[in-house]
Design a protein around this motif. Structure first.
Motif, mmCIF file in Angstrom:
data_model
loop_
_atom_site.group_PDB
_atom_site.id
_atom_site.type_symbol
_atom_site.label_atom_id
_atom_site.label_comp_id
_atom_site.label_asym_id
_atom_site.label_seq_id
_atom_site.Cartn_x
_atom_site.Cartn_y
_atom_site.Cartn_z
ATOM 1 N N MET A 299 0.820 -1.360 -0.057
ATOM 2 C CA MET A 299 -0.185 0.120 -0.104
ATOM 3 C C MET A 299 0.653 1.447 0.045
ATOM 4 N N ILE A 300 0.249 2.180 -0.691
ATOM 5 C CA ILE A 300 1.046 3.544 -0.738
ATOM 6 C C ILE A 300 0.056 4.709 -0.471
ATOM 7 N N GLN A 301 0.522 5.530 0.320
ATOM 8 C CA GLN A 301 -0.285 6.698 0.742
ATOM 9 C C GLN A 301 0.686 7.826 0.599
ATOM 10 N N ASP A 302 0.047 9.102 -0.183
ATOM 11 C CA ASP A 302 0.833 10.475 0.125
ATOM 12 C C ASP A 302 2.189 9.954 -0.183
ATOM 13 N N GLY A 303 2.603 9.308 -1.207
ATOM 14 C CA GLY A 303 4.070 9.035 -1.574
ATOM 15 C C GLY A 303 4.928 8.114 -0.768
ATOM 16 N N GLU A 304 4.080 7.458 0.314
ATOM 17 C CA GLU A 304 4.940 6.588 1.396
ATOM 18 C C GLU A 304 4.587 5.299 1.214
#
Length: 227
Positions: free
Chosen positions: A213-218
């Motif tokens: 999972m990726i969220q806001d580039g992280e």
């Protein structure tokens, strides 16, 4: 197979810098089937482009199949992509003026393989993706599912160690989408090809061994499961 060490990607925009990825660490083992998920704009496709050598990180190191991509010039990265990575895109990216056989054999032609070798390899690949008899047709004569299978055959032409698939079922109906996922899974299990697939579809992601999972580039800690 794939190692990212403190990888960031920043794009210069008119309104200022935009950080697409923020100092990510990531390890993917050889032979894994990985699904990458996250909201639109979270950095999924940027991550895929960095792994495939289509772009370079602003900071950090990207190593794929023992090759540190940061240390390659553009010509060397082009050769790396041609020989080690197969790309599959949502919109297929087939050349409309070329036949199915010509599209599949494109990378072989670019690497100056003998015509007899190209013909043999293309015929085998079309059999592998159940498109026998379609060699002389053009992309416009095929269904969406058939076009995506041509794209996968093309990605396999140079016997890559890695397939990168960006929303490969995004433009397909459920039946054709399931067929493409089964094909990618078979290639992963039977051929040992590492597959990294970006998808918005949770059901499609369940095909993979692991979901990142990726969220806001992280990369989200603990996001590496199938549940």
């Amino acid at each position: 197979m794939i190692k990212l060490n403190k990888v960031s990607k920043v794009f210069a925009m008119d309104a200022g810098n935009y950080t697409a990825l923020k100092e990510n660490d990531l390890h993917i083992k050889r032979g894994e089937f990985i699904a990458i998920m996250g909201p639109s704009g979270s950095g999924k496709s940027t991550l895929l482009q960095l792994i495939g050598g289509l772009d370079l990180p602003t900071s950090g190191e990207v190593t794929v199949d023992g090759v540190q991509l940061n240390g390659l010039n553009e010509r060397e990265r082009t050769l790396f992509r041609r020989t080690k990575v197969g790309f599959v895109f949502q919109n297929y990216q087939l050349l409309p003026m070329m036949t199915v056989a010509e599209n599949v054999g494109l990378s072989l032609s670019a690497n100056k393989a003998p015509s007899s070798e190209i013909a043999k390899r293309v015929n085998q690949l079309l059999q592998d993706v159940n498109l026998e008899g379609k060699a002389s047709q053009f992309p416009s004569q095929l269904s969406g599912g058939q076009q995506q299978r041509v794209a996968i055959a093309r990605a396999l032409a140079m016997k890559p160690h890695l397939i990168l698939a960006d929303e490969p079922t995004g433009n397909l109906d459920q039946t054709n989408g399931e067929g493409i996922l089964k094909l990618l899974s078979r290639l992963n299990k039977e051929e040992g090809i590492t597959v990294v697939m970006v998808t918005h579809d949770r059901k499609a992601a369940q095909t993979a061994d692991r979901i990142i999972m990726i969220q806001d580039g992280e990369v989200v800690p603990g996001g590496g499961s199938r549940s």
